[in-house]
Enzyme design. Structure first.
Site, PDB file in Angstrom:
ATOM      1  N   ASP A 188       0.864  -1.177   0.000  1.00 59.29           N
ATOM      2  CA  ASP A 188       0.000   0.000   0.000  1.00 59.29           C
ATOM      3  C   ASP A 188       0.909   1.240   0.000  1.00 59.29           C
ATOM      4  O   ASP A 188       1.457   1.602  -1.034  1.00 59.29           O
ATOM      5  CB  ASP A 188      -0.883  -0.117   1.248  1.00 59.29           C
ATOM      6  CG  ASP A 188      -1.948   0.939   1.389  1.00 59.29           C
ATOM      7  OD1 ASP A 188      -2.438   1.447   0.380  1.00 59.29           O
ATOM      8  OD2 ASP A 188      -2.310   1.267   2.531  1.00 59.29           O
ATOM      9  N   LYS A 203      -0.825  -1.618  -4.756  1.00 62.56           N
ATOM     10  CA  LYS A 203      -1.657  -0.414  -4.907  1.00 62.56           C
ATOM     11  C   LYS A 203      -0.723   0.743  -5.250  1.00 62.56           C
ATOM     12  O   LYS A 203      -0.333   1.503  -4.363  1.00 62.56           O
ATOM     13  CB  LYS A 203      -2.302  -0.078  -3.554  1.00 62.56           C
ATOM     14  CG  LYS A 203      -3.614  -0.704  -3.254  1.00 62.56           C
ATOM     15  CD  LYS A 203      -4.225   0.001  -2.041  1.00 62.56           C
ATOM     16  CE  LYS A 203      -4.773  -0.972  -1.067  1.00 62.56           C
ATOM     17  NZ  LYS A 203      -5.274  -0.320   0.169  1.00 62.56           N
ATOM     18  N   PHE A 212      -9.993  -0.429  -0.455  1.00 63.91           N
ATOM     19  CA  PHE A 212      -9.675  -1.380   0.607  1.00 63.91           C
ATOM     20  C   PHE A 212     -10.096  -2.783   0.175  1.00 63.91           C
ATOM     21  O   PHE A 212     -11.269  -3.058  -0.073  1.00 63.91           O
ATOM     22  CB  PHE A 212     -10.356  -0.996   1.933  1.00 63.91           C
ATOM     23  CG  PHE A 212      -9.667  -1.640   3.091  1.00 63.91           C
ATOM     24  CD1 PHE A 212      -8.528  -1.073   3.657  1.00 63.91           C
ATOM     25  CD2 PHE A 212     -10.115  -2.855   3.610  1.00 63.91           C
ATOM     26  CE1 PHE A 212      -7.855  -1.692   4.704  1.00 63.91           C
ATOM     27  CE2 PHE A 212      -9.458  -3.480   4.652  1.00 63.91           C
ATOM     28  CZ  PHE A 212      -8.329  -2.887   5.205  1.00 63.91           C
TER      29      PHE A 212
HETATM   30  P1  IMP Z   1       1.739  -0.377   3.870  1.00 61.66           P
HETATM   31  O1  IMP Z   1       2.758  -0.392   4.963  1.00 61.66           O
HETATM   32  O2  IMP Z   1       0.961   0.917   3.855  1.00 61.66           O
HETATM   33  O3  IMP Z   1       2.293  -0.696   2.498  1.00 61.66           O
HETATM   34  O4  IMP Z   1       0.663  -1.444   4.235  1.00 61.66           O
HETATM   35  C1  IMP Z   1       0.925  -2.760   4.045  1.00 61.66           C
HETATM   36  C2  IMP Z   1       0.106  -3.673   4.919  1.00 61.66           C
HETATM   37  O5  IMP Z   1      -1.158  -3.102   5.271  1.00 61.66           O
HETATM   38  C3  IMP Z   1      -0.197  -4.897   4.110  1.00 61.66           C
HETATM   39  O6  IMP Z   1       0.763  -5.879   4.369  1.00 61.66           O
HETATM   40  C4  IMP Z   1      -1.569  -5.284   4.586  1.00 61.66           C
HETATM   41  O7  IMP Z   1      -1.443  -6.187   5.664  1.00 61.66           O
HETATM   42  C5  IMP Z   1      -2.203  -4.001   5.045  1.00 61.66           C
HETATM   43  N1  IMP Z   1      -3.062  -3.440   3.977  1.00 61.66           N
HETATM   44  C6  IMP Z   1      -2.750  -2.485   3.065  1.00 61.66           C
HETATM   45  N2  IMP Z   1      -3.777  -2.259   2.234  1.00 61.66           N
HETATM   46  C7  IMP Z   1      -4.748  -3.109   2.614  1.00 61.66           C
HETATM   47  C8  IMP Z   1      -6.067  -3.380   2.085  1.00 61.66           C
HETATM   48  O8  IMP Z   1      -6.549  -2.812   1.091  1.00 61.66           O
HETATM   49  N3  IMP Z   1      -6.765  -4.339   2.750  1.00 61.66           N
HETATM   50  C9  IMP Z   1      -6.286  -5.009   3.832  1.00 61.66           C
HETATM   51  N4  IMP Z   1      -5.056  -4.802   4.328  1.00 61.66           N
HETATM   52  C10 IMP Z   1      -4.299  -3.859   3.722  1.00 61.66           C
END
Ligand code: IMP
Ligand code: MG
Length: 180
Positions: free
Chosen positions: A108, A136, A157
């Site tokens: 994300d 994403k 999400f």
């Molecule tokens: P980041 O650190 O913002 O890249 O978030 C990564 C983590 O957040 C992922 O490993 C997921 O566990 C969780 N995450 C990010 N986006 C989503 C989503 O759309 N649905 C559910 N979990 C998410």
């Protein structure tokens, strides 16, 4: 309306069949790229819990070169849909000189993966690459190089196929967008 009475719907995104077919392709690509792996020097999959557990279970069965599997626990989401910005990483691995492939559910902002990547880099693996079921790109704040991506998804999400909202929906066999 109180949270208990909020109606949530899930808009289908990728079917179980579509996911299965894409994972076959990734498994083939990984097997080709790590063709030099041997039982003495296998590819080492490092699966990020909890979200990647179903993806990893299916992916590992499509890989045709010798490989081993380990787990790392990372959490950045609490009960909200936005990252807390505070990533907690737990592992107990000795991976110096190993060829590592990080297996993640979704990237994300990139914060979680950037921090896991840094934590593993200091352990001096022979190589370190990332495989993520979902990406994403529009949400990225911290650059991450993803070697293998299942699907690019919009900045919404996503739940299902191991991926949760507040620990729910992991059991769904397909992927969908959570709308509330
Ligand atoms: P980041 O650190 O913002 O890249 O978030 C990564 C983590 O957040 C992922 O490993 C997921 O566990 C969780 N995450 C990010 N986006 C989503 C989503 O759309 N649905 C559910 N979990 C998410
Ligand atoms: Mg995750």
């Amino acid at each position: 309306m109180s949270k208990e009475h909020t109606v949530t719907t899930i808009t289908p995104l990728f079917s179980a069949e579509t996911i299965k077919n894409r994972i076959q392709e990734i498994g083939k690509e990984i097997s080709d790229d790590y063709a030099g792996a041997t039982p003495e020097c296998p590819l080492h999959l490092v699966v990020v819990l909890k979200g990647a557990f179903i993806f990893a279970a299916d992916l590992v069965r499509t890989i045709t070169v010798p490989c081993t599997v380990d787990f790392i626990h990372a959490s950045s989401y609490g009960s909200e849909k936005t990252s807390s910005g505070n990533v907690v990483i737990r592992h107990n691995m000795n991976v110096a000189g190993r060829h590592l492939l990080l297996v993640e559910d979704i990237i994300d902002t990139g914060l979680t993966m950037q921090q896991i990547f840094a934590a593993l880099t200091v352990l001096q693996p022979a190589s370190l690459k990332i495989c993520s079921l979902l990406d994403k790109p529009e949400a990225r704040k911290h650059p991450v190089e993803i070697a293998y991506t299942g699907f690019k998804v919009p900045n919404t999400f996503i739940v299902g196929y191991g991926i949760d909202y507040n620990q729910h929906y992991r059991e769904l066999p397909s992927l969908g967008i959570l709308c509330s």
